[in-house]
Design a protein around this motif. Structure first.
Motif: not given
Length: 307
Positions: A189, A192, A211, A219-224, A226
Motif C-alpha cells: 500500500a 510507488r 485490490r 488499505y486502499n490501493p493506489g498507483t503512481r 498507469e
C-alpha cells in the motif's frame, strides 16, 4: 427401391415451418411444383399423409409432427459431418484462429505459431486478443471457438473452463533492499507502483486480486503510474521510477531484457493467476482448435506451474 433423401427432408421442414408450399419454395429458391413433388415422394416413401390443404396453405398432420424432430436431427447430423470434414480440410489450407491474452502471448505466442506451422505449413494462423476480458467477449459472440485466458475475473456462464496452469503474482523492483522479504499488504500500500492493463484495471484478474488483498487488510490501493502494456511497466521499474506487481512468468521473461538490475519477490500471502482453456459450453470443437489447445497448453505448462 425408394430412397428417402435429404432434399425431401429439407422441403418438408420448410413447408412445416411456413405451412405453405409457396413460401417454402420461396425460402429454398425452388419452383413451387418442385417442392410439392418432393413432399409427395416423401409421403409415398413413408406411406403417410404429411399435410392437409387448408385454403392457400397446409396444416401438418400427426405424422408430420412425429417426423419433424427426426428430420431436424438428420439434417443437423449432416451439417455436423460437413463441419467436421471442413475442419480437417482447414488444417491443410485454412485459417486457424485462437484467443490468447497479453501475458500468455509472452510465454508462447511465437513458439505456438511455429509449432502449428511446423505441423501444417499451409495454414494461416491468427492469435487474437489483448486482454482476457476482450477475448471472452469474442468467445461469447462466436468470433472464436476457444481461447487461453486468465479466469479470475471471467464469468463461467455459458462457458466451459479447464484450468491448465497457475502463475504467481510477484513484486518487482530495481532496489534490491526492498526484495529481502515477501511483500505484505502494508508495504504494498505504501509502494510507488506502476501497473499495466490500465484500460482493463477494473476487470484485470491480477489487479482484482491485489485490490482484494489490500482491502481485506484495511488499505486502499493506489498507483503512481498507469500504462497499457506490461513491457513498459517493467522498463520503468528498470529505470528506478517505480516498482510493480506482475506475473512471475513475465518477470522471468522480461526482467533480463528490460530491467537487468531488477529482481522479484513473492507477496505475503502468495497470490496466483489461473490460466485456463475456455470455450462455449457444449460446443463441438474443430480439429484446428483442438490442435491449438493441445499446443498452447504444452507451451504454457513448460513455462509456469501446471495444474
Amino acid at each position: 427401391m425408394r430412397v428417402l433423401s435429404l432434399h425431401q427432408l429439407t422441403c418438408f421442414l420448410a413447408t412445416y415451418e411456413h405451412q405453405s408450399l409457396t413460401r417454402a419454395a420461396d425460402e429454398l429458391g425452388y419452383a413451387q411444383p418442385s417442392v410439392s413433388e418432393q413432399i409427395r415422394l416423401l409421403e409415398r416413401h413413408l406411406d403417410v399423409q404429411l399435410f392437409l390443404r387448408v385454403g392457400r396453405g397446409v396444416v401438418p398432420t400427426a405424422a408430420a409432427e412425429t417426423l419433424r424432430p427426426h428430420a431436424e436431427a438428420v439434417l443437423a447430423a449432416v451439417q455436423e459431418t460437413e463441419r467436421a470434414v471442413a475442419g480437417v480440410r482447414s488444417l491443410e489450407t485454412g485459417t486457424i484462429r485462437f484467443g490468447m491474452f497479453g501475458v500468455a502471448r509472452l510465454y508462447g505466442g511465437a513458439g505456438l505459431v511455429a509449432d502449428v506451422l511446423e505441423r501444417h505449413p499451409g495454414v494461416r494462423v491468427e492469435l487474437v486478443g489483448q486482454h482476457s476480458r476482450d477475448v471472452q467477449e469474442n468467445l461469447r459472440r462466436g468470433h472464436l471457438e476457444a481461447a487461453m485466458i486468465a479466469v479470475g475475473g471471467v464469468s463461467s456462464e455459458g462457458m466451459a473452463i479447464t484450468p491448465i496452469a497457475r502463475d504467481e503474482l510477484v513484486y518487482i523492483s530495481s532496489d534490491r533492499s526492498r526484495l529481502a522479504s515477501p511483500i505484505t499488504a502494508g508495504r504494498l500500500a505504501s509502494a510507488r507502483l506502476v501497473m499495466a492493463e490500465t484500460t482493463w484495471r477494473d476487470h484485470d484478474s491480477a489487479r482484482v486480486k491485489l485490490r482484494r488483498m489490500l482491502h481485506e487488510a484495511g488499505y486502499n490501493p493506489g498507483t503512481r503510474i498507469e500504462v497499457e502494456d506490461v513491457e513498459t511497466a517493467v522498463e520503468l521499474v528498470g529505470r528506478g521510477l517505480a516498482d510493480s506487481v506482475v506475473n512471475r512468468g513475465v518477470a522471468q521473461q522480461l526482467i533480463p531484457r528490460l530491467a537487468p538490475e531488477a529482481g522479484w519477490v513473492s507477496l505475503e500471502p502468495r497470490l496466483y493467476d489461473t490460466l485456463a482453456i475456455v470455450h462455449r459450453a457444449g460446443a463441438s470443437l474443430s480439429p484446428a482448435t483442438q490442435l491449438m489447445i493441445e499446443l498452447a497448453t504444452a507451451r504454457i505448462r513448460a513455462v509456469i506451474e501446471p495444474l
